[in-house]
Scaffold this active site. Structure first.
Site, PDB file in Angstrom:
ATOM      1  CE  LYS A 185       8.613  -4.524   4.685  1.00  0.00           C
ATOM      2  NZ  LYS A 185       8.531  -3.058   4.659  1.00  0.00           N
ATOM      3  N   GLY A 239      -2.065  -2.653   3.145  1.00  0.00           N
ATOM      4  CA  GLY A 239      -1.384  -1.551   2.464  1.00  0.00           C
ATOM      5  C   GLY A 239      -2.176  -1.132   1.244  1.00  0.00           C
ATOM      6  CB  SER A 240      -1.281   0.962  -1.612  1.00  0.00           C
ATOM      7  OG  SER A 240      -0.174   0.260  -2.123  1.00  0.00           O
ATOM      8  CB  THR A 241      -5.417  -1.239  -4.254  1.00  0.00           C
ATOM      9  OG1 THR A 241      -6.414  -1.135  -3.223  1.00  0.00           O
ATOM     10  CG2 THR A 241      -5.946  -2.157  -5.349  1.00  0.00           C
ATOM     11  N   GLY A 244      -0.758  -4.521  -3.107  1.00  0.00           N
ATOM     12  CA  GLY A 244      -1.520  -5.760  -2.922  1.00  0.00           C
ATOM     13  C   GLY A 244      -1.560  -6.588  -4.192  1.00  0.00           C
ATOM     14  CD  GLU A 261      -8.323  -6.390   5.916  1.00  0.00           C
ATOM     15  OE1 GLU A 261      -8.985  -5.562   5.250  1.00  0.00           O
ATOM     16  OE2 GLU A 261      -8.839  -7.247   6.633  1.00  0.00           O
ATOM     17  CB  CYS A 294      -7.851   1.744   4.984  1.00  0.00           C
ATOM     18  SG  CYS A 294      -8.170   0.854   6.511  1.00  0.00           S
ATOM     19  CD  GLU A 391      -6.548   4.561  -0.001  1.00  0.00           C
ATOM     20  OE1 GLU A 391      -5.540   4.062  -0.521  1.00  0.00           O
ATOM     21  OE2 GLU A 391      -7.106   4.103   1.004  1.00  0.00           O
TER      22      GLU A 391
HETATM   23  P1  NAD Z   1       2.175   0.468   0.670  1.00  0.00           P
HETATM   24  O1  NAD Z   1       1.395  -0.528  -0.115  1.00  0.00           O
HETATM   25  O2  NAD Z   1       3.027   1.418  -0.054  1.00  0.00           O
HETATM   26  O3  NAD Z   1       3.150  -0.285   1.692  1.00  0.00           O
HETATM   27  C1  NAD Z   1       2.664  -1.189   2.666  1.00  0.00           C
HETATM   28  C2  NAD Z   1       3.783  -2.141   3.050  1.00  0.00           C
HETATM   29  O4  NAD Z   1       4.138  -2.928   1.922  1.00  0.00           O
HETATM   30  C3  NAD Z   1       5.074  -1.476   3.524  1.00  0.00           C
HETATM   31  O5  NAD Z   1       5.590  -2.227   4.598  1.00  0.00           O
HETATM   32  C4  NAD Z   1       5.986  -1.586   2.318  1.00  0.00           C
HETATM   33  O6  NAD Z   1       7.359  -1.634   2.651  1.00  0.00           O
HETATM   34  C5  NAD Z   1       5.560  -2.935   1.765  1.00  0.00           C
HETATM   35  N1  NAD Z   1       5.850  -3.154   0.350  1.00  0.00           N
HETATM   36  C6  NAD Z   1       5.922  -2.249  -0.657  1.00  0.00           C
HETATM   37  N2  NAD Z   1       6.184  -2.871  -1.824  1.00  0.00           N
HETATM   38  C7  NAD Z   1       6.254  -4.197  -1.557  1.00  0.00           C
HETATM   39  C8  NAD Z   1       6.470  -5.351  -2.343  1.00  0.00           C
HETATM   40  N3  NAD Z   1       6.667  -5.298  -3.660  1.00  0.00           N
HETATM   41  N4  NAD Z   1       6.473  -6.564  -1.730  1.00  0.00           N
HETATM   42  C9  NAD Z   1       6.251  -6.660  -0.400  1.00  0.00           C
HETATM   43  N5  NAD Z   1       6.053  -5.598   0.403  1.00  0.00           N
HETATM   44  C10 NAD Z   1       6.043  -4.377  -0.170  1.00  0.00           C
HETATM   45  O7  NAD Z   1       1.112   1.191   1.599  1.00  0.00           O
HETATM   46  P2  NAD Z   1       1.361   2.411   2.586  1.00  0.00           P
HETATM   47  O8  NAD Z   1       1.543   3.639   1.762  1.00  0.00           O
HETATM   48  O9  NAD Z   1       2.406   2.018   3.580  1.00  0.00           O
HETATM   49  O10 NAD Z   1      -0.038   2.480   3.369  1.00  0.00           O
HETATM   50  C11 NAD Z   1      -1.157   3.172   2.911  1.00  0.00           C
HETATM   51  C12 NAD Z   1      -2.139   2.228   2.259  1.00  0.00           C
HETATM   52  O11 NAD Z   1      -2.532   1.203   3.169  1.00  0.00           O
HETATM   53  C13 NAD Z   1      -3.428   2.921   1.847  1.00  0.00           C
HETATM   54  O12 NAD Z   1      -3.792   2.503   0.558  1.00  0.00           O
HETATM   55  C14 NAD Z   1      -4.448   2.406   2.869  1.00  0.00           C
HETATM   56  O13 NAD Z   1      -5.777   2.423   2.432  1.00  0.00           O
HETATM   57  C15 NAD Z   1      -3.951   1.031   3.125  1.00  0.00           C
HETATM   58  N6  NAD Z   1      -4.452   0.517   4.391  1.00  0.00           N
HETATM   59  C16 NAD Z   1      -5.450  -0.430   4.382  1.00  0.00           C
HETATM   60  C17 NAD Z   1      -5.979  -0.903   5.567  1.00  0.00           C
HETATM   61  C18 NAD Z   1      -7.075  -1.938   5.569  1.00  0.00           C
HETATM   62  O14 NAD Z   1      -7.258  -2.568   6.597  1.00  0.00           O
HETATM   63  N7  NAD Z   1      -7.812  -2.143   4.483  1.00  0.00           N
HETATM   64  C19 NAD Z   1      -5.491  -0.424   6.780  1.00  0.00           C
HETATM   65  C20 NAD Z   1      -4.484   0.532   6.771  1.00  0.00           C
HETATM   66  C21 NAD Z   1      -3.964   0.995   5.564  1.00  0.00           C
END
Ligand code: NAD
Length: 490
Positions: A185, A239-241, A244, A261, A294, A391
Protein backbone atom coordinates in the site's frame (compact mmCIF):
# COMPACT_ATOMS: atom_id res chain seq x y z
CA UNK A 1 17.57 18.54 -17.06
CA UNK A 2 15.15 16.90 -19.49
CA UNK A 3 13.20 14.08 -17.95
CA UNK A 4 11.34 11.36 -19.78
CA UNK A 5 7.70 12.27 -20.45
CA UNK A 6 5.45 10.92 -17.71
CA UNK A 7 3.60 7.80 -18.83
CA UNK A 8 2.96 5.95 -15.57
CA UNK A 9 0.79 2.96 -14.88
CA UNK A 10 -1.97 4.33 -12.67
CA UNK A 11 -4.01 1.18 -12.03
CA UNK A 12 -3.67 -1.15 -9.08
CA UNK A 13 -2.30 -4.67 -9.35
CA UNK A 14 -4.57 -7.34 -7.88
CA UNK A 15 -4.34 -11.07 -8.56
CA UNK A 16 -2.18 -10.63 -11.65
CA UNK A 17 -4.30 -7.93 -13.28
CA UNK A 18 -3.97 -4.17 -13.56
CA UNK A 19 -7.33 -2.89 -12.39
CA UNK A 20 -9.30 0.27 -11.73
CA UNK A 21 -10.84 0.76 -8.28
CA UNK A 22 -13.95 -1.36 -7.67
CA UNK A 23 -16.10 1.80 -7.56
CA UNK A 24 -14.21 3.47 -10.43
CA UNK A 25 -12.82 6.14 -8.09
CA UNK A 26 -9.57 8.00 -8.82
CA UNK A 27 -7.55 10.50 -6.81
CA UNK A 28 -5.23 13.32 -7.81
CA UNK A 29 -1.46 13.18 -7.80
CA UNK A 30 0.00 16.64 -7.21
CA UNK A 31 3.45 17.91 -8.21
CA UNK A 32 4.74 19.52 -4.98
CA UNK A 33 7.12 21.82 -6.84
CA UNK A 34 4.25 23.51 -8.72
CA UNK A 35 1.09 22.57 -6.83
CA UNK A 36 -0.37 21.39 -10.14
CA UNK A 37 -2.19 18.12 -10.66
CA UNK A 38 -0.02 15.67 -12.61
CA UNK A 39 -2.81 13.16 -13.15
CA UNK A 40 -4.73 10.58 -11.15
CA UNK A 41 -4.41 7.09 -9.71
CA UNK A 42 -6.95 4.35 -9.07
CA UNK A 43 -8.39 5.00 -5.61
CA UNK A 44 -8.37 1.54 -4.04
CA UNK A 45 -11.38 0.72 -1.87
CA UNK A 46 -11.85 -1.55 1.11
CA UNK A 47 -13.28 -4.14 -1.29
CA UNK A 48 -10.12 -3.89 -3.44
CA UNK A 49 -7.91 -4.38 -0.42
CA UNK A 50 -9.97 -7.37 0.73
CA UNK A 51 -9.58 -8.93 -2.72
CA UNK A 52 -5.83 -8.18 -2.71
CA UNK A 53 -5.38 -9.86 0.67
CA UNK A 54 -7.40 -12.88 -0.46
CA UNK A 55 -5.26 -13.23 -3.60
CA UNK A 56 -2.00 -12.99 -1.63
CA UNK A 57 -3.25 -15.57 0.89
CA UNK A 58 -4.38 -17.98 -1.79
CA UNK A 59 -1.17 -17.71 -3.75
CA UNK A 60 0.90 -18.29 -0.62
CA UNK A 61 -1.15 -21.29 0.49
CA UNK A 62 -1.72 -22.92 -2.88
CA UNK A 63 1.24 -22.14 -5.16
CA UNK A 64 4.83 -23.42 -5.07
CA UNK A 65 6.24 -19.87 -4.78
CA UNK A 66 7.32 -20.28 -1.14
CA UNK A 67 9.11 -23.59 -1.85
CA UNK A 68 11.00 -22.66 -5.00
CA UNK A 69 13.93 -20.33 -4.32
CA UNK A 70 15.45 -20.89 -7.76
CA UNK A 71 12.23 -19.74 -9.45
CA UNK A 72 12.02 -16.73 -7.13
CA UNK A 73 15.61 -15.80 -7.96
CA UNK A 74 14.81 -15.99 -11.67
CA UNK A 75 11.66 -13.85 -11.29
CA UNK A 76 13.52 -11.24 -9.25
CA UNK A 77 16.25 -11.15 -11.87
CA UNK A 78 13.55 -10.44 -14.49
CA UNK A 79 12.14 -7.76 -12.19
CA UNK A 80 15.61 -6.19 -11.98
CA UNK A 81 16.01 -6.21 -15.78
CA UNK A 82 12.51 -4.77 -16.19
CA UNK A 83 13.23 -1.97 -13.74
CA UNK A 84 16.42 -1.12 -15.62
CA UNK A 85 14.36 -0.73 -18.80
CA UNK A 86 11.93 1.58 -16.97
CA UNK A 87 14.58 3.51 -15.05
CA UNK A 88 14.02 6.84 -16.81
CA UNK A 89 10.26 6.63 -16.29
CA UNK A 90 10.76 6.03 -12.57
CA UNK A 91 13.22 8.94 -12.44
CA UNK A 92 10.58 11.18 -13.96
CA UNK A 93 7.93 9.88 -11.54
CA UNK A 94 9.91 10.48 -8.34
CA UNK A 95 11.06 13.94 -9.41
CA UNK A 96 7.52 14.98 -10.27
CA UNK A 97 5.41 13.27 -7.63
CA UNK A 98 7.85 13.30 -4.68
CA UNK A 99 9.71 16.51 -5.57
CA UNK A 100 12.96 14.54 -5.33
CA UNK A 101 15.93 16.54 -6.64
CA UNK A 102 16.97 14.94 -9.90
CA UNK A 103 20.62 14.87 -8.85
CA UNK A 104 19.66 12.56 -5.96
CA UNK A 105 17.87 10.10 -8.21
CA UNK A 106 21.21 8.62 -9.29
CA UNK A 107 21.62 7.56 -5.68
CA UNK A 108 18.93 6.64 -3.20
CA UNK A 109 15.80 7.59 -5.13
CA UNK A 110 16.12 5.42 -8.27
CA UNK A 111 19.43 3.91 -9.46
CA UNK A 112 20.54 2.38 -6.16
CA UNK A 113 17.19 0.73 -5.33
CA UNK A 114 17.14 -0.95 -8.73
CA UNK A 115 20.62 -2.38 -8.07
CA UNK A 116 19.33 -3.67 -4.74
CA UNK A 117 16.92 -5.99 -6.54
CA UNK A 118 19.90 -7.87 -8.00
CA UNK A 119 21.11 -8.46 -4.43
CA UNK A 120 17.71 -9.89 -3.40
CA UNK A 121 17.59 -12.12 -6.47
CA UNK A 122 21.01 -13.50 -5.59
CA UNK A 123 20.22 -13.95 -1.88
CA UNK A 124 16.94 -15.76 -2.65
CA UNK A 125 18.91 -18.36 -4.61
CA UNK A 126 21.91 -18.84 -2.32
CA UNK A 127 20.46 -18.58 1.20
CA UNK A 128 20.71 -21.80 3.25
CA UNK A 129 17.06 -22.37 4.23
CA UNK A 130 17.73 -25.64 5.99
CA UNK A 131 20.79 -26.81 7.88
CA UNK A 132 21.69 -29.35 10.59
CA UNK A 133 22.33 -28.22 14.13
CA UNK A 134 24.92 -29.82 16.37
CA UNK A 135 23.66 -33.10 17.90
CA UNK A 136 22.82 -32.94 21.61
CA UNK A 137 21.96 -35.62 24.20
CA UNK A 138 18.48 -35.81 25.80
CA UNK A 139 18.06 -38.23 28.74
CA UNK A 140 21.28 -39.83 27.67
CA UNK A 141 20.24 -40.41 24.04
CA UNK A 142 21.65 -38.46 21.11
CA UNK A 143 19.29 -36.14 19.24
CA UNK A 144 19.56 -34.67 15.77
CA UNK A 145 17.97 -31.35 14.93
CA UNK A 146 17.36 -29.56 11.67
CA UNK A 147 17.09 -25.77 11.67
CA UNK A 148 14.73 -24.65 8.93
CA UNK A 149 13.79 -21.13 7.86
CA UNK A 150 10.46 -20.70 6.09
CA UNK A 151 8.71 -17.64 4.71
CA UNK A 152 6.54 -15.88 7.24
CA UNK A 153 3.53 -15.94 4.87
CA UNK A 154 1.59 -12.95 3.57
CA UNK A 155 3.34 -9.64 4.17
CA UNK A 156 1.43 -6.36 4.28
CA UNK A 157 3.79 -3.54 3.26
CA UNK A 158 2.97 0.11 3.93
CA UNK A 159 5.27 2.88 2.73
CA UNK A 160 5.66 6.68 3.09
CA UNK A 161 6.18 9.31 0.40
CA UNK A 162 9.68 10.61 1.11
CA UNK A 163 11.73 8.00 -0.77
CA UNK A 164 8.80 6.14 -2.27
CA UNK A 165 10.41 4.14 -5.04
CA UNK A 166 13.24 2.89 -2.82
CA UNK A 167 10.92 1.88 0.00
CA UNK A 168 8.37 0.21 -2.28
CA UNK A 169 11.19 -1.75 -3.92
CA UNK A 170 12.93 -2.61 -0.66
CA UNK A 171 9.76 -4.04 0.85
CA UNK A 172 8.50 -5.97 -2.19
CA UNK A 173 11.86 -7.45 -3.21
CA UNK A 174 12.92 -8.62 0.24
CA UNK A 175 9.50 -10.14 0.96
CA UNK A 176 9.43 -11.99 -2.37
CA UNK A 177 13.04 -13.15 -2.12
CA UNK A 178 12.24 -14.77 1.23
CA UNK A 179 9.31 -16.66 -0.35
CA UNK A 180 6.43 -14.56 0.92
CA UNK A 181 3.53 -13.12 -1.04
CA UNK A 182 2.67 -9.49 -0.38
CA UNK A 183 0.28 -6.59 -0.61
CA UNK A 184 1.89 -3.16 -0.97
CA UNK A 185 0.00 0.00 0.00
CA UNK A 186 2.01 3.01 -1.25
CA UNK A 187 1.57 6.48 0.26
CA UNK A 188 -1.28 8.56 -1.22
CA UNK A 189 1.10 11.43 -2.02
CA UNK A 190 3.27 9.21 -4.24
CA UNK A 191 1.02 6.56 -5.78
CA UNK A 192 2.75 6.11 -9.14
CA UNK A 193 6.11 5.03 -7.68
CA UNK A 194 4.08 2.03 -6.53
CA UNK A 195 1.53 1.47 -9.28
CA UNK A 196 4.10 1.67 -12.08
CA UNK A 197 5.83 -1.34 -10.51
CA UNK A 198 2.66 -3.27 -11.31
CA UNK A 199 3.26 -2.77 -15.01
CA UNK A 200 6.85 -3.98 -14.76
CA UNK A 201 5.75 -7.06 -12.80
CA UNK A 202 2.93 -8.02 -15.17
CA UNK A 203 4.70 -7.23 -18.44
CA UNK A 204 8.30 -8.15 -17.74
CA UNK A 205 8.33 -10.99 -15.21
CA UNK A 206 6.96 -14.49 -14.62
CA UNK A 207 5.94 -13.59 -11.05
CA UNK A 208 2.68 -15.57 -10.75
CA UNK A 209 -0.70 -13.91 -10.26
CA UNK A 210 -1.43 -13.21 -6.61
CA UNK A 211 2.19 -13.11 -5.45
CA UNK A 212 2.29 -9.29 -5.45
CA UNK A 213 -0.60 -6.87 -5.05
CA UNK A 214 -0.21 -3.09 -5.20
CA UNK A 215 -3.16 -1.10 -3.92
CA UNK A 216 -2.91 2.69 -3.95
CA UNK A 217 -5.63 4.55 -2.09
CA UNK A 218 -6.33 8.04 -0.84
CA UNK A 219 -7.81 6.47 2.30
CA UNK A 220 -5.29 5.57 5.01
CA UNK A 221 -7.83 3.22 6.52
CA UNK A 222 -7.78 1.04 3.43
CA UNK A 223 -4.15 0.39 4.42
CA UNK A 224 -5.20 -0.34 7.97
CA UNK A 225 -6.75 -3.61 6.80
CA UNK A 226 -3.19 -4.87 6.43
CA UNK A 227 -2.69 -4.53 10.18
CA UNK A 228 -6.04 -6.02 11.22
CA UNK A 229 -6.82 -8.80 8.73
CA UNK A 230 -6.08 -12.29 10.12
CA UNK A 231 -4.95 -13.47 6.67
CA UNK A 232 -1.89 -11.21 6.91
CA UNK A 233 1.04 -12.77 8.81
CA UNK A 234 3.37 -9.77 9.07
CA UNK A 235 3.19 -6.02 8.58
CA UNK A 236 6.25 -4.21 7.31
CA UNK A 237 5.74 -0.50 7.84
CA UNK A 238 7.85 2.57 7.18
CA UNK A 239 6.45 5.92 8.24
CA UNK A 240 5.84 8.11 11.25
CA UNK A 241 6.10 6.90 14.82
CA UNK A 242 2.48 7.96 15.39
CA UNK A 243 1.17 5.67 12.64
CA UNK A 244 3.60 2.94 13.70
CA UNK A 245 2.04 2.89 17.17
CA UNK A 246 -1.42 2.58 15.65
CA UNK A 247 -0.34 -0.28 13.37
CA UNK A 248 1.27 -2.10 16.27
CA UNK A 249 -1.90 -1.74 18.35
CA UNK A 250 -4.10 -2.98 15.48
CA UNK A 251 -1.76 -5.90 14.77
CA UNK A 252 -1.83 -7.01 18.40
CA UNK A 253 -5.33 -8.46 17.99
CA UNK A 254 -4.06 -11.18 15.63
CA UNK A 255 -0.50 -11.25 17.06
CA UNK A 256 1.09 -10.39 13.73
CA UNK A 257 4.78 -9.93 13.33
CA UNK A 258 5.33 -6.20 13.17
CA UNK A 259 8.30 -4.62 11.54
CA UNK A 260 8.55 -0.84 11.97
CA UNK A 261 10.90 1.76 10.47
CA UNK A 262 9.86 5.03 12.07
CA UNK A 263 10.94 8.60 12.70
CA UNK A 264 14.26 10.05 13.78
CA UNK A 265 15.94 13.04 15.36
CA UNK A 266 19.54 12.13 14.76
CA UNK A 267 22.51 14.09 16.05
CA UNK A 268 25.85 14.95 14.51
CA UNK A 269 28.53 15.45 17.16
CA UNK A 270 31.44 17.65 16.15
CA UNK A 271 34.24 16.94 18.62
CA UNK A 272 36.60 19.80 19.43
CA UNK A 273 39.53 18.23 17.52
CA UNK A 274 37.55 17.88 14.25
CA UNK A 275 38.58 19.65 11.05
CA UNK A 276 35.96 22.42 11.38
CA UNK A 277 36.66 23.97 7.97
CA UNK A 278 35.84 20.65 6.30
CA UNK A 279 33.00 19.52 8.55
CA UNK A 280 30.91 22.58 9.45
CA UNK A 281 29.95 23.62 5.89
CA UNK A 282 28.41 20.18 5.40
CA UNK A 283 25.77 21.07 8.01
CA UNK A 284 23.62 22.44 5.18
CA UNK A 285 23.17 18.84 3.98
CA UNK A 286 20.43 18.70 6.62
CA UNK A 287 18.30 20.38 3.92
CA UNK A 288 18.86 17.67 1.34
CA UNK A 289 15.47 16.67 -0.20
CA UNK A 290 13.85 19.32 2.00
CA UNK A 291 15.02 17.48 5.15
CA UNK A 292 12.56 14.70 4.31
CA UNK A 293 14.80 11.82 5.28
CA UNK A 294 14.34 9.81 8.44
CA UNK A 295 18.08 9.36 9.03
CA UNK A 296 19.13 12.98 8.39
CA UNK A 297 21.00 14.52 11.35
CA UNK A 298 18.82 17.47 12.31
CA UNK A 299 20.65 18.31 15.53
CA UNK A 300 24.28 19.39 15.37
CA UNK A 301 26.11 19.34 18.68
CA UNK A 302 29.05 21.74 18.71
CA UNK A 303 31.64 22.30 21.49
CA UNK A 304 31.03 25.54 23.37
CA UNK A 305 34.78 26.30 23.12
CA UNK A 306 34.57 26.56 19.30
CA UNK A 307 30.87 27.44 18.96
CA UNK A 308 31.12 30.89 17.29
CA UNK A 309 33.61 29.61 14.73
CA UNK A 310 31.34 26.66 13.84
CA UNK A 311 28.17 28.75 13.64
CA UNK A 312 29.80 31.25 11.28
CA UNK A 313 30.82 28.49 8.86
CA UNK A 314 27.35 26.93 8.98
CA UNK A 315 25.73 30.29 8.32
CA UNK A 316 27.81 30.78 5.18
CA UNK A 317 26.92 27.26 4.01
CA UNK A 318 23.19 27.75 4.58
CA UNK A 319 23.20 31.10 2.80
CA UNK A 320 24.94 29.57 -0.23
CA UNK A 321 22.85 26.37 -0.34
CA UNK A 322 21.16 25.69 -3.70
CA UNK A 323 17.47 24.95 -3.46
CA UNK A 324 14.37 25.21 -5.61
CA UNK A 325 13.27 23.46 -8.80
CA UNK A 326 14.02 19.73 -8.34
CA UNK A 327 14.61 19.26 -12.08
CA UNK A 328 17.62 21.57 -11.85
CA UNK A 329 20.65 19.33 -11.14
CA UNK A 330 22.26 22.13 -9.11
CA UNK A 331 19.58 21.86 -6.41
CA UNK A 332 19.81 19.25 -3.69
CA UNK A 333 16.67 20.59 -2.02
CA UNK A 334 13.27 20.68 -3.68
CA UNK A 335 9.82 21.24 -2.16
CA UNK A 336 8.10 19.69 0.84
CA UNK A 337 5.70 16.97 -0.28
CA UNK A 338 2.44 18.88 0.28
CA UNK A 339 0.86 22.08 1.51
CA UNK A 340 0.11 20.29 4.79
CA UNK A 341 3.77 19.37 5.30
CA UNK A 342 4.92 22.86 4.31
CA UNK A 343 2.63 24.38 6.94
CA UNK A 344 3.67 21.81 9.52
CA UNK A 345 7.34 22.69 9.03
CA UNK A 346 6.63 26.43 9.15
CA UNK A 347 4.69 26.00 12.38
CA UNK A 348 7.67 24.23 13.95
CA UNK A 349 9.86 27.15 12.88
CA UNK A 350 7.48 29.56 14.60
CA UNK A 351 7.54 27.39 17.71
CA UNK A 352 11.35 27.44 17.71
CA UNK A 353 11.36 31.24 17.58
CA UNK A 354 8.69 31.46 20.29
CA UNK A 355 10.66 29.17 22.60
CA UNK A 356 13.74 31.38 22.27
CA UNK A 357 15.99 29.72 19.67
CA UNK A 358 17.77 32.16 17.32
CA UNK A 359 16.81 31.76 13.65
CA UNK A 360 20.02 32.76 11.87
CA UNK A 361 19.13 31.86 8.26
CA UNK A 362 15.79 31.27 6.50
CA UNK A 363 12.68 30.63 8.54
CA UNK A 364 10.03 31.33 5.91
CA UNK A 365 8.74 30.20 2.54
CA UNK A 366 10.02 31.61 -0.74
CA UNK A 367 7.79 33.61 -3.07
CA UNK A 368 6.03 31.67 -5.83
CA UNK A 369 4.20 28.42 -6.33
CA UNK A 370 5.00 25.02 -4.89
CA UNK A 371 5.43 23.86 -1.31
CA UNK A 372 8.94 25.15 -0.61
CA UNK A 373 10.49 26.09 2.73
CA UNK A 374 13.71 28.08 3.04
CA UNK A 375 16.79 26.31 4.38
CA UNK A 376 16.59 27.25 8.04
CA UNK A 377 19.38 27.43 10.60
CA UNK A 378 18.53 27.68 14.28
CA UNK A 379 21.34 28.35 16.76
CA UNK A 380 21.42 28.62 20.58
CA UNK A 381 18.94 25.77 20.75
CA UNK A 382 18.25 24.20 24.14
CA UNK A 383 18.04 20.39 23.96
CA UNK A 384 14.65 20.47 25.65
CA UNK A 385 13.00 22.81 23.12
CA UNK A 386 10.29 21.37 20.89
CA UNK A 387 12.41 21.83 17.75
CA UNK A 388 15.22 19.80 19.38
CA UNK A 389 12.93 16.98 20.49
CA UNK A 390 10.32 16.45 17.78
CA UNK A 391 10.82 15.27 14.21
CA UNK A 392 10.19 18.27 11.91
CA UNK A 393 10.85 16.51 8.57
CA UNK A 394 11.86 19.80 6.97
CA UNK A 395 15.01 21.77 6.03
CA UNK A 396 15.61 22.88 9.60
CA UNK A 397 18.83 22.43 11.57
CA UNK A 398 19.16 22.94 15.33
CA UNK A 399 22.65 23.80 16.57
CA UNK A 400 23.18 22.95 20.23
CA UNK A 401 26.31 23.82 22.25
CA UNK A 402 27.84 21.24 24.64
CA UNK A 403 30.57 21.27 27.29
CA UNK A 404 32.53 18.01 26.94
CA UNK A 405 32.25 14.56 25.28
CA UNK A 406 30.05 13.19 28.07
CA UNK A 407 27.70 16.15 27.72
CA UNK A 408 27.49 15.64 23.93
CA UNK A 409 26.64 11.94 24.39
CA UNK A 410 23.99 12.82 26.98
CA UNK A 411 22.33 15.36 24.66
CA UNK A 412 22.50 13.06 21.63
CA UNK A 413 20.77 10.30 23.61
CA UNK A 414 18.19 12.68 25.08
CA UNK A 415 15.60 11.78 22.45
CA UNK A 416 12.67 9.40 22.11
CA UNK A 417 14.25 8.38 18.78
CA UNK A 418 17.38 6.38 18.00
CA UNK A 419 17.80 6.02 14.26
CA UNK A 420 21.15 7.35 13.11
CA UNK A 421 23.82 10.00 13.69
CA UNK A 422 27.37 11.10 12.98
CA UNK A 423 30.61 11.97 14.76
CA UNK A 424 33.50 14.06 13.51
CA UNK A 425 36.90 14.00 15.18
CA UNK A 426 40.61 14.17 14.36
CA UNK A 427 41.03 11.07 16.53
CA UNK A 428 39.23 7.99 15.19
CA UNK A 429 39.60 6.03 18.44
CA UNK A 430 37.97 8.85 20.39
CA UNK A 431 35.13 9.06 17.84
CA UNK A 432 34.62 5.29 18.05
CA UNK A 433 34.40 5.51 21.82
CA UNK A 434 31.65 8.13 21.47
CA UNK A 435 29.88 6.06 18.75
CA UNK A 436 29.69 3.04 21.06
CA UNK A 437 27.74 5.11 23.56
CA UNK A 438 25.14 6.58 21.18
CA UNK A 439 21.88 4.60 21.20
CA UNK A 440 21.06 4.51 17.49
CA UNK A 441 20.91 1.89 14.72
CA UNK A 442 23.52 3.44 12.41
CA UNK A 443 26.37 5.94 12.86
CA UNK A 444 28.86 7.58 10.56
CA UNK A 445 32.36 8.62 11.65
CA UNK A 446 34.15 11.32 9.66
CA UNK A 447 31.79 10.97 6.72
CA UNK A 448 31.85 7.16 6.55
CA UNK A 449 28.83 5.87 4.62
CA UNK A 450 26.73 2.98 5.95
CA UNK A 451 23.91 3.02 3.37
CA UNK A 452 24.01 -0.21 1.35
CA UNK A 453 21.63 -3.04 0.59
CA UNK A 454 23.57 -5.41 2.87
CA UNK A 455 23.58 -2.99 5.84
CA UNK A 456 20.89 -3.85 8.39
CA UNK A 457 19.00 -0.59 8.85
CA UNK A 458 16.64 0.31 11.66
CA UNK A 459 16.21 2.12 14.91
CA UNK A 460 16.52 1.95 18.68
CA UNK A 461 13.77 3.24 20.95
CA UNK A 462 10.77 4.81 19.15
CA UNK A 463 12.57 4.76 15.80
CA UNK A 464 11.35 1.25 15.21
CA UNK A 465 11.46 -2.49 15.61
CA UNK A 466 13.56 -4.83 13.47
CA UNK A 467 16.03 -4.26 10.68
CA UNK A 468 15.55 -3.79 6.95
CA UNK A 469 18.05 -4.90 4.28
CA UNK A 470 20.90 -7.38 4.40
CA UNK A 471 20.68 -10.96 5.61
CA UNK A 472 19.27 -9.70 8.91
CA UNK A 473 16.44 -7.91 7.09
CA UNK A 474 15.80 -11.05 5.01
CA UNK A 475 15.59 -13.18 8.15
CA UNK A 476 13.00 -10.79 9.63
CA UNK A 477 10.73 -12.14 6.89
CA UNK A 478 11.34 -15.78 7.73
CA UNK A 479 9.89 -18.03 10.40
CA UNK A 480 12.12 -20.45 12.28
CA UNK A 481 11.32 -24.14 12.61
CA UNK A 482 13.34 -26.82 14.38
CA UNK A 483 12.73 -30.47 13.45
CA UNK A 484 14.11 -33.05 15.88
CA UNK A 485 14.94 -36.66 15.04
CA UNK A 486 16.42 -39.44 17.16
CA UNK A 487 20.20 -39.54 16.94
CA UNK A 488 21.91 -42.36 15.19
CA UNK A 489 23.40 -44.80 17.67
CA UNK A 490 25.55 -46.74 15.19
P1 NAD B 1 2.74 8.37 7.77
O1 NAD B 1 2.95 7.54 8.99
O2 NAD B 1 1.77 9.47 7.83
O3 NAD B 1 2.25 7.44 6.56
C1 NAD B 1 3.01 6.34 6.10
C2 NAD B 1 2.08 5.35 5.41
O4 NAD B 1 1.16 4.83 6.36
C3 NAD B 1 1.24 5.94 4.28
O5 NAD B 1 1.18 4.99 3.24
C4 NAD B 1 -0.13 6.11 4.92
O6 NAD B 1 -1.20 6.03 3.99
C5 NAD B 1 -0.17 4.90 5.83
N1 NAD B 1 -1.10 4.99 6.96
C6 NAD B 1 -1.51 6.09 7.64
N2 NAD B 1 -2.34 5.74 8.63
C7 NAD B 1 -2.45 4.39 8.60
C8 NAD B 1 -3.13 3.43 9.38
N3 NAD B 1 -3.90 3.77 10.42
N4 NAD B 1 -3.01 2.12 9.06
C9 NAD B 1 -2.22 1.74 8.03
N5 NAD B 1 -1.55 2.60 7.24
C10 NAD B 1 -1.65 3.91 7.53
O7 NAD B 1 4.19 8.85 7.34
P2 NAD B 1 4.56 9.84 6.15
O8 NAD B 1 4.18 11.21 6.57
O9 NAD B 1 4.04 9.27 4.87
O10 NAD B 1 6.16 9.70 6.12
C11 NAD B 1 7.03 10.44 6.92
C12 NAD B 1 7.48 9.63 8.11
O11 NAD B 1 8.12 8.43 7.69
C13 NAD B 1 8.52 10.36 8.95
O12 NAD B 1 8.20 10.22 10.31
C14 NAD B 1 9.82 9.62 8.64
O13 NAD B 1 10.79 9.69 9.64
C15 NAD B 1 9.33 8.23 8.42
N6 NAD B 1 10.28 7.45 7.65
C16 NAD B 1 11.04 6.50 8.29
C17 NAD B 1 11.99 5.77 7.60
C18 NAD B 1 12.83 4.73 8.29
O14 NAD B 1 13.38 3.89 7.60
N7 NAD B 1 12.96 4.74 9.62
C19 NAD B 1 12.17 6.00 6.24
C20 NAD B 1 11.39 6.96 5.60
C21 NAD B 1 10.44 7.68 6.32
Amino acid sequence: MTLEKLAPETRNLIDGELVQASDGGRFENVDPSTGEVLGTAADGTRADMERAVAAARRSFDESTWSDDPAFRARCLRQFYEGLLEEKEQFRSIVVHEAGAPVSLTGYMHVDEPIEMVAYWADLAGRYEYEKPMTDVPFLGRPQRRILRREPVGVVGAITPWNVPFYLDIAKISAALAAGNTCVLKPAPDTPWSGTHLGRVITEKTDIPAGVVQIVASSDHLVGEILSTDPRIDAVSFTGSTRTGRRIMACAAETVKKVFLELGGKSATIVLDDADFARVCPSASMTCVHGGQGCAIATRWLVPRSRYDEAVEMMKVAFEGWNHGDPTNPANLQGPQISRVQQERVLSYIEKGKAEGARCLVGGGKPEGRGFFVEPTLFVDVDPKMTIAQEEIFGPVLCVIPYDDDADAIRIANDSPYGLSGAIHSGDEARALEVARRIRTGTLSINGGQWFHVDTPFGGYKQSGIGRENGVMGFEELLETKVIALPGRTD
